[in-house]
Enzyme design. Structure first.
Site, PDB file in Angstrom:
ATOM      1  N   GLY A 163      48.824 -10.518  -4.689  1.00 54.43           N
ATOM      2  CA  GLY A 163      48.856 -11.098  -6.039  1.00 54.43           C
ATOM      3  C   GLY A 163      48.061 -10.168  -6.941  1.00 54.43           C
ATOM      4  N   GLY A 223      47.793 -10.409 -10.379  1.00 51.93           N
ATOM      5  CA  GLY A 223      47.697 -10.982 -11.729  1.00 51.93           C
ATOM      6  C   GLY A 223      46.287 -10.841 -12.285  1.00 51.93           C
ATOM      7  N   GLY A 274      43.718 -10.791  -9.349  1.00 52.15           N
ATOM      8  CA  GLY A 274      44.037  -9.636  -8.505  1.00 52.15           C
ATOM      9  C   GLY A 274      43.652  -8.318  -9.161  1.00 52.15           C
ATOM     10  N   ARG A 316      28.566 -20.911 -10.686  1.00 55.45           N
ATOM     11  CA  ARG A 316      28.641 -21.641 -11.958  1.00 55.45           C
ATOM     12  C   ARG A 316      27.401 -22.524 -12.147  1.00 55.45           C
ATOM     13  NH1 ARG A 316      35.171 -22.681 -11.333  1.00 55.45           N
ATOM     14  NH2 ARG A 316      35.748 -20.981 -12.744  1.00 55.45           N
ATOM     15  N   HIS A 375      36.882 -27.764  -3.256  1.00 52.18           N
ATOM     16  CA  HIS A 375      36.899 -27.052  -4.536  1.00 52.18           C
ATOM     17  C   HIS A 375      37.624 -27.939  -5.551  1.00 52.18           C
ATOM     18  CE1 HIS A 375      36.670 -23.746  -7.225  1.00 52.18           C
ATOM     19  NE2 HIS A 375      37.936 -23.406  -7.183  1.00 52.18           N
TER      20      HIS A 375
END
Ligand code: APR
Length: 311
Positions: A10, A12, A15, A154, A178
């Protein structure tokens, strides 16, 4: 020593950033793989990254491909293949499409590189990492999901933003799936060893926990199309680096539990040692009653999405 081979399945948003970070850290030669429709895009990204090298001086070789034969002998795969969320979707809404993709990817990886270490990022993460494990037949040491690293990151970022102190000195951990049921273990969070419970009011900490649980959704809403990519990429690179350089870092990851924390047969976010042996160990510790209840709730959510895979 021959260079390692790292393949992003991948190419995108995540990636592309994975490829950049892996190359900059000189983790090895990088391949960006995508479907034939996106072949030009990944070949273009690879070429662009090759032309970045003179500016920061790394020597990794970066190539793009849609031919599975090219990934033969890969040492580490990082999988982001699939579609990301749109506003109003939760990660589970992606299951139908991304499961088909994950089955295809697992079958091909098994054929091309049966000894590789595999980090799954595609969502819904808890079900996707399980699907990869089941379809590939890989050992539990070879397969891990990237979720806790990001969720903990986070949480750390929000604590640093709240206190104004260096994010480098904030340590904490988020357990479980998650999704919105994840369990930030605030009790163990510290800034430079000082418990956050002594630095931030209980009320604000509760708000920070809540924000952490939906932090991915907050970004999805802001983007309007697509989901977070910088922090997810960096989190997965941390895991890949720990494997490649045998650092034995302790990172919250979606690892297969076989009795740890009372979980049996599911991938769930737990503190995991990643080294040359892949997932080398899950570090268990005692939970409070409230944390146990939180973990049971998140386990129910994980079981539900895993059941939907039919695997
Ligand atoms: N094999 C390889 N690549 C594929 C396949 C497949 N069978 N199917 C789709 N892809 C590719 C797409 O062509 C696209 O380039 O996966 C890439 C996904 O990239 P983006 O749409 O930009 O999504 P991204 O933001 O990178 O997120 C990917 O990670 O965090 C999760 O929820 C997120 O599941 C999503 C994944």
């Amino acid at each position: 020593m021959a260079r390692k081979k790292i393949t992003m399945i991948g190419g995108g948003q995540i990636g592309g950033n994975l490829a950049l970070l892996a190359a900059q850290k000189e983790l090895g030669d990088v391949i960006i793989f995508d479907i034939p429709r996106a072949e030009g895009m990944v070949k273009g990204k690879a070429l662009d990254l090759m032309q970045l090298r003179p500016h920061d001086g790394h020597d990794s070789n970066i190539t793009g491909t849609s031919d599975w034969n090219d990934v033969k002998g890969t040492d580490v795969f990082i999988i982001t293949a699939g579609i990301p969320r749109k506003p109003g979707m939760d990660r589970e809404d992606l299951l139908g499409i991304n499961l088909g993709i994950m089955k295809d990817v697992a079958t091909n990886i098994k054929e091309q590189a049966p000894n590789a270490f595999v980090i799954v990022i595609s969502n819904p993460l808890d079900a996707m990492v399980y699907a990869f494990y089941k379809v590939s037949g890989f050992s539990k040491n070879q397969v891990v999901g990237m979720a806790g690293a990001l969720d903990s990151g986070r949480f750390r970022a929000f604590i640093a933003m709240e206190t104004g102190f260096s994010v480098q000195d904030v340590t904490c951990m988020v357990l479980g799936g998650h999704g919105d049921t994840m369990v930030p273990v605030t009790r163990l969070a510290t800034v430079g060893g000082v418990p956050v419970t002594d630095l931030i009011s209980a009320e604000r900490l509760k708000e920070i926990e809540d924000r952490t649980r939906v932090a991915g959704g907050e970004i999805v809403k802001l983007f309007g199309n697509g989901s977070a990519f910088y922090a997810p990429a960096q989190s997965a690179i941390e895991m890949a680096e720990s494997y490649i350089r045998d650092k034995k870092r302790v990172i919250p990851c979606a690892s297969l539990c076989e009795g740890e924390f009372g979980v049996d047969g599911y991938f769930i976010g737990v503190p995991t040692v990643i080294g040359a042996g892949g997932v080398e160990k899950v570090l268990e510790f005692s939970l409070t009653e409230e944390e146990k209840a939180g973990l049971n709730k998140t386990l129910d959510a994980v079981k539900k999405t895993v059941a939907e895979t039919g695997l």
